[in-house]
Design an enzyme around this catalytic site. Structure first.
Site, short mmCIF file in Angstrom:
data_model
loop_
_atom_site.label_atom_id
_atom_site.label_comp_id
_atom_site.label_asym_id
_atom_site.label_seq_id
_atom_site.Cartn_x
_atom_site.Cartn_y
_atom_site.Cartn_z
N HIS A 178 0.87 -1.13 0.10
CA HIS A 178 0.05 0.14 -0.04
C HIS A 178 1.01 1.39 -0.19
CE1 HIS A 178 -3.46 2.39 1.81
NE2 HIS A 178 -3.91 1.92 0.79
N LYS A 180 3.32 4.51 -0.83
CA LYS A 180 3.25 5.64 -2.14
C LYS A 180 4.64 6.28 -1.60
CE LYS A 180 -1.34 5.15 -0.89
NZ LYS A 180 -1.84 3.86 -1.15
N ASP A 185 16.20 11.58 -7.97
CA ASP A 185 17.66 11.91 -7.56
C ASP A 185 17.80 11.70 -6.44
OD1 ASP A 185 18.15 12.34 -10.60
OD2 ASP A 185 18.20 14.54 -9.96
N HIS A 413 -9.27 10.94 1.77
CA HIS A 413 -8.09 10.02 1.69
C HIS A 413 -6.76 10.15 2.64
CE1 HIS A 413 -5.46 7.17 -0.96
NE2 HIS A 413 -6.66 6.34 -0.87
N LYS A 415 -4.43 10.19 5.44
CA LYS A 415 -4.10 9.22 6.60
C LYS A 415 -3.04 9.90 7.48
CE LYS A 415 -4.75 5.73 3.19
NZ LYS A 415 -5.36 6.75 2.38
N ASP A 420 -0.58 16.15 20.97
CA ASP A 420 -0.11 17.23 21.77
C ASP A 420 0.41 18.27 21.02
OD1 ASP A 420 -0.94 15.49 23.64
OD2 ASP A 420 1.05 14.62 24.19
#
Length: 518
Positions: A178, A180, A185, A413, A415, A420
């Protein structure tokens, strides 16, 4: 009766032959992960345009990583496109989904253009969402400067053999990548929640995601490269060339189609919006202002996340203690939110100590996986009863200016979480059993008050009345949704913006023993 038994025997023999034949096919064409090992290319002070642009910035902030939050889909696309165009050494791209749509083809074209300039391009995709794309993937892989691998792939690419392989390998095929990551470079990385596709980059005419990435510059990018190498060289990564082949002329035609679409009228209209984006304007005016910090760390699950692994190395074992350590406030953004008994106990233990706990997740209408909503709904009442604040994203914003190219409906979407007002996380990890136990995940840990404040502001934006319903229990203990938009609040007594059949499906799904797969 004799005829019935006769036909029953024939049916059983046919089924047996299909199963045995399917198993033989699976075994016959199951190549190992035979890709030659390779690693991130070392950075140089002035080898590429990216090196030369970053060199004075890195010298002015020794040991620190620059970071820019990418909340806008157009900006997120622009960051990827610009880094690909400026790359002179390598592109390492790792994604769960890469759609063959407008933005998918535009970014594929950028990768191809980079390869034409001599840039080494490595692309690692999860195979579950690559179904039907073998022609395009093989066409990319055919370029001498591009190598493409698939994570935990089906060896049978189509037909009955694929179905039988799924049956035979059901447990192992359930483990997906999952992650991404977009790395240019070894100096620039984009890590977060976005896959590659129109809905992630404010390009879909119907539904677009509210999402979040971090653009990173400098030292922490090396951590992202190390993670990419670990996945690339793992036993789960199989070269696409081991799984199929295509006629060279067909490959050339496919690549020509990609370039043509990337220069067509629809692409031109979208790219005009990109050219007007704030990030693009700031970049070309040398006005980008990254925040420099030594409190940034890129982290991920091990590449092969099986049950026999050392669970101490799993990402969930790093994230849950952070939330549990809250002393005043824990704010969570998770589109798929199925906390389970353990997660619910952790969150309610915080409220029991007087700590403010807030959750932003999708409403049923905004959720694209209804079964996941059924898992969330099982815990909603208990969370509210114990003092957790719940906000559910509405599909249509009210009285709030939205990006210029966004569709008619939205879904969450992003996440992330912030604790604190001092530390937090942005990445691919949902608060659900699949992210905890089945999928591999990655993201960025933040131990920096300035960045934590920015993340907190994103939570407040998403929980704003214009974007979310507030969920609560009335005096009788009944579940209610409050639409807090002007001119006056409206109380709703059922899942907002969701019809009868959708609500019925969610109720039915809640009866099934599927929570571990959500």
């Amino acid at each position: 009766m004799h005829r019935v038994f006769h036909w029953l025997a024939i049916v059983l023999l046919v089924l047996l032959a299909i199963v045995v034949g399917g198993l033989l096919v699976v075994n016959r064409i199951a190549p190992p992960a035979t890709g030659a090992p390779s690693h991130a290319l070392p950075s140089q002070p002035d080898q590429t345009g990216i090196d030369r642009e970053l060199s004075p910035l890195l010298a002015a902030h020794p040991g620190k990583t620059g970071a820019i939050f990418l909340t806008d889909g157009i900006d997120a696309f622009a960051a990827r496109a610009i880094s690909a165009r400026k790359a002179g050494r390598s592109l390492d791209l790792q994604y769960y989904i890469w759609h063959n749509d407008l933005t998918g083809r535009l970014l594929a074209s950028e990768a191809l253009d980079a390869a034409e300039r001599g840039v080494r391009v490595r692309i690692l995709l999860d195979d579950m969402n690559a179904y039907g794309l073998d022609g395009h993937l093989l066409a990319m892989d055919a370029h001498p400067n591009i190598e493409l691998r698939l994570y935990n792939p089906f060896r049978n690419r189509e037909g009955a053999g694929r179905a039988f392989e799924l049956m035979r390998r059901l447990v192992s095929m359930n483990h997906r990548m999952h992650n991404k990551a977009w790395i240019a470079d070894g100096q620039v990385a984009i890590i977060g929640g976005r896959n590659i596709g129109e809905q992630y980059f404010s390009a879909d005419s119907e539904v677009n995601f509210r999402d979040l990435d971090l653009l990173l510059l400098g030292p922490a990018v090396q951590q992202a490269s190390t993670i990419f190498d670990a996945y690339w060289n793992s036993a789960a990564a199989v070269p696409i060339s081991m799984l199929g082949s295509k006629d060279p002329e067909a490959l050339r035609t496919l690549l020509a189609d990609v370039h043509r679409d990337a220069r067509g009228a629809d692409a031109r209209r979208y790219l005009d919006h990109v050219a007007d984006s704030q990030l693009v304007r700031d970049y070309y005016r040398s006005a980008l202002q990254p925040h420099w910090s030594d409190g940034i760390q890129v982290v991920a699950d091990p590449p092969v996340k099986w049950t026999r692994d050392n669970h101490a190395e799993w990402l969930v074992e790093r994230l849950t203690p952070m939330i549990s350590s809250a002393t005043s406030e824990a704010l969570v953004i998770s589109p798929y939110f199925v906390p389970g008994d353990d997660g619910t106990a952790r969150l309610t233990a915080l409220t029991g100590r007087g700590i403010h706990v807030g959750i932003v997740t999708n409403s049923l209408a905004a959720n694209d996986v209804y079964a996941v909503h059924s898992g969330y709904a099982d815990y909603r009442d208990r969370l509210l009863r114990e003092g957790v604040n719940l906000y559910e994203l509405r599909t249509n914003a009210r009285d709030r200016k939205e990006p210029v190219f966004i569709g008619r409906r939205a879904a969450l979407h992003t996440k992330a979480f912030v604790v604190d007002g001092a530390r937090g996380f942005v990445g691919s990890f949902n608060v659900d059993p699949r992210s905890k136990n089945l999928n591999t995940e990655m993201g960025v840990l933040l131990d920096d008050p300035v960045m934590a404040l920015q993340l907190r502001e994103e939570y407040l934006r998403l929980s704003h009345p214009a974007l979310s319903y507030w969920v609560y229990r009335n005096k009788e203990g009944e579940l209610r949704w409050l639409d807090r938009t002007p001119p006056s609040p409206v109380v709703l007594d059922q899942e907002p913006d969701a019809g009868f059949w959708r609500r019925a499906f969610v109720r039915f799904s809640g009866w099934l023993p599927i929570e571990s797969q959500l």
